[in-house]
Design a protein around this motif. Sequence first.
Motif, PDB file in Angstrom:
ATOM      1  N   ASP A   8      30.451 101.542 -34.587  1.00 18.84           N
ATOM      2  CA  ASP A   8      31.573 101.061 -35.404  1.00 18.84           C
ATOM      3  C   ASP A   8      32.202 102.201 -36.214  1.00 18.84           C
ATOM      4  O   ASP A   8      32.359 102.155 -37.438  1.00 18.84           O
ATOM      5  N   ASP A  36      42.416 102.210 -29.520  1.00 16.87           N
ATOM      6  CA  ASP A  36      42.770 100.830 -29.112  1.00 16.87           C
ATOM      7  C   ASP A  36      44.274 100.592 -29.220  1.00 16.87           C
ATOM      8  O   ASP A  36      44.743  99.495 -29.084  1.00 16.87           O
ATOM      9  N   ARG A  92      32.412 102.077 -30.476  1.00 19.53           N
ATOM     10  CA  ARG A  92      32.053 100.696 -30.829  1.00 19.53           C
ATOM     11  C   ARG A  92      30.551 100.603 -31.100  1.00 19.53           C
ATOM     12  O   ARG A  92      30.099  99.866 -31.960  1.00 19.53           O
ATOM     13  N   LYS A 127      37.317 105.533 -30.414  1.00 18.25           N
ATOM     14  CA  LYS A 127      36.498 104.564 -31.163  1.00 18.25           C
ATOM     15  C   LYS A 127      35.093 104.574 -30.571  1.00 18.25           C
ATOM     16  O   LYS A 127      34.915 104.629 -29.364  1.00 18.25           O
ATOM     17  N   GLU A 187      34.400 106.353 -35.696  1.00 16.42           N
ATOM     18  CA  GLU A 187      35.317 107.154 -34.870  1.00 16.42           C
ATOM     19  C   GLU A 187      34.672 108.491 -34.533  1.00 16.42           C
ATOM     20  O   GLU A 187      34.031 109.110 -35.387  1.00 16.42           O
TER      21      GLU A 187
END
Lengths: 98, 98, 98, 98, 98, 98, 98
Positions: F81, E29, F78, F76, F83
Motif C-alpha cells: 500500500d 492507476d 499494492r 503503486k 509507492e
Amino acid sequence: MGLKPIGDRIIVRREAAEAKTSGGIILPDTAQNKPQKGEVVAVGPGRVKPDGTRAPMQLKAGDKVLFTSWAGDEFKDRGRDGEILVMHEGDVLCVIEG
Amino acid sequence: MGLKPIGDRIIVRREAAEAKTSGGIILPDTAQNKPQKGEVVAVGPGRVKPDGTRAPMQLKAGDKVLFTSWAGDEFKDRGRDGEILVMHEGDVLCVIEG
Amino acid sequence: MGLKPIGDRIIVRREAAEAKTSGGIILPDTAQNKPQKGEVVAVGPGRVKPDGTRAPMQLKAGDKVLFTSWAGDEFKDRGRDGEILVMHEGDVLCVIEG
Amino acid sequence: MGLKPIGDRIIVRREAAEAKTSGGIILPDTAQNKPQKGEVVAVGPGRVKPDGTRAPMQLKAGDKVLFTSWAGDEFKDRGRDGEILVMHEGDVLCVIEG
Amino acid sequence: MGLKPIGDRIIVRREAAEAKTSGGIILPDTAQNKPQKGEVVAVGPGRVKPDGTRAPMQLKAGDKVLFTSWAGDEFKDRGRDGEILVMHEGDVLCVIEG
Amino acid sequence: MGLKPIGDRIIVRREAAEAKTSGGIILPDTAQNKPQKGEVVAVGPGRVKPDGTRAPMQLKAGDKVLFTSWAGDEFKDRGRDGEILVMHEGDVLCVIEG
Amino acid sequence: MGLKPIGDRIIVRREAAEAKTSGGIILPDTAQNKPQKGEVVAVGPGRVKPDGTRAPMQLKAGDKVLFTSWAGDEFKDRGRDGEILVMHEGDVLCVIEG
C-alpha cells in the motif's frame, strides 16, 4: 572586497549607463539595455579539466571588457553604489585596450 | 580601435544596408533584415583546446565575409557612425573574394 | 563568383521551382515549399578537427543534390536572377546521379 | 533511380497505406499516420568518424524495415507514383524478416 | 514473428491493461496510462561503439520488464491482438524476477 | 519483491507524506508536493561505460535518501500500500545518516 | 544533521533575507527573490570521473558563498527554522572571504 570566484567565473563591475568608451564604442542604444561593459575585479582559478588540472584563464583583474547581454548573475554593491556581475569567462566578448 | 576579441571571437564592421557586392550577391531583400555582410576588423587568438593549445583561426583582419542572420552581439561605433558585431568565427558563412 | 565557404560549409544554387529531375523525383508538392534541390557551386576546406587537421569533404562543385528543408542561409544572386544557399555539408541528403 | 545518399543516410520507399505485413504487424491504426514501413532502396557509405574512417552500415538495399514516425525528408517519386524518404540509419527501428 | 531490432533497440510485447504483477506492482492507476510492463520478444545486436565493436546488451528475450511511460514506437500486432513496442534498451527501468 | 533495476537505476520506496525526519528535515511544505524522501530498496549493477566495464554505484539497499522533485517513474505497490520510484542514481541528492 | 551529499553536490544553509554581507554585497533587491547567499554545511565526495576516480571538490564546510538564483532543491529545516539547499558545486558563483 572579499569575493573569490570559483572555477572559470569572473567578477565584473558594470560601467555606469551611457558612458562613452575610447574610440566611441557604446552599447546598443536600446534604452532598456544595461551597459554590456565593465571592469574585471577578480578572476577564478580556471575550470577543472577531466585530468584534474586547471584550464588557464585569459583575463585578469583590471581588464576593461565588453560582455554578452545575458551574462552572469547580478548583485548590488552598496559599498560603491553600483552593480557587480558574476559570469563565466566565456561570456566576455572582447577586451577594450588603451 | 582598441577592441581585442578573446577566444575564437572576431569583430566585424557591418556593411551599410543594400550595397551590392561584386557578382551581384546581396542579402535577402526582406526589408527588416540588416545586411549579413561586413569586413573583419580583428580576430581573437583562437579557442583554447582541452590540451591547453589554441585552435587556429581561419579568418584575418580585412576579410570580407557573409555571416548568419543571428550572428553576434551588436554595438554602435559612434566614431565611424556604423555598427560592429562581435561574433564567433563559426557564425561566418563564407569569404567574399575579389 | 567570389564566394569561398569556410569550414564544412558549401554553396548551393537552388534549382528553379517545379523542375522535374531525372527519374521523376520532385520535391514535396506542398506549394509553399521551395525546391530542396540544387547544384553545388563551391565547397569549404572541411571542418577543423580537435587535432588541427581537416575532416575530408564528401561533395564537390558540380554535384546535384537534395537537401533538408531547413538547410542554410539564403542570399539573392542578382547576377543570375536566382538564389544561393550557404549550408553545412551535413544538411545534404543525397547526390543525384546521371 | 540515381539517388546516392551521403554519410549514414538511407533511402526508403514507403509502403502503400494499410498493407498488412507478414505476421500481422501493421502500423498504428491512427488514420492520419502514414505507414512507418518500407523497403531500403539505397544506403550511404557510412558516417565519417573523427579518425577519418567510416562507421559500418547495418542495413542494405532490399531490407524491409519499420522506422520512427518522424523519420526523414519526404519526396514524391512520380516515376513510380509513390514516396521516398531520405533518413538517417538510426531512425530505423527494426528489419522485417521473411 | 520476423522482427529483428537494429542497434540497441528491443521489441517488447505490452501486457494487457490492469493485470497485477507478482508482488502487487501495478502501473500508475491513472486510467489513461497504458501499462508500462511487458515481455521482451527480441533484442538488437547492441549499439555500434566509436571503435566499431558492439556495446553488450543487458536484456534477453523472455525478460519481463517495467519501462518508462514515453518508451518506444507502438505497432499493432493483429496476429496476437495486442501491441508491440520498439524501444531503446535504456528506456527499460527494471526486470521483474520470479 | 522481484524488481531488479538495470544500469544505474535504483528503486526507492517513497516515505509516507509529512513524516518528520531525524534533525527536523522535512520536504518543502508545498501541499501538492509528495515527499522527496524514501528508502533505497534495490540498486542496479551500474552504468555500462564505453570500455564495457561498469561505473561503480554509490548507494546500497537500506540507504535513506532525499531525491529531486522530478525523480523517476512511479508505480503503486499494492502489496505494501505505498509507492515505489524507479530513478537514476544521479537523481538522489543526499543520504540521511543516523 | 545527518545529511551526506552524494557526487558533486553540496548542502548550503540559506542566509536569512536582506542581511548585508561584509563589503555591502547584497542580493538583487527584487523583493520576490530569496537571498542567493548562504553557508556550506556539507560537501559530497566529488563527481565520479569516467576512469572511476573522483573529481576534487573546490569548496568545504564553513565556506560562505553566493550561488545562482535557480540553484538546488530546497528543504525546510524545522530544527533550526530555516532552509537548506542541496545543489551542485557548479551552481556556486563565488566564495565570500573575510
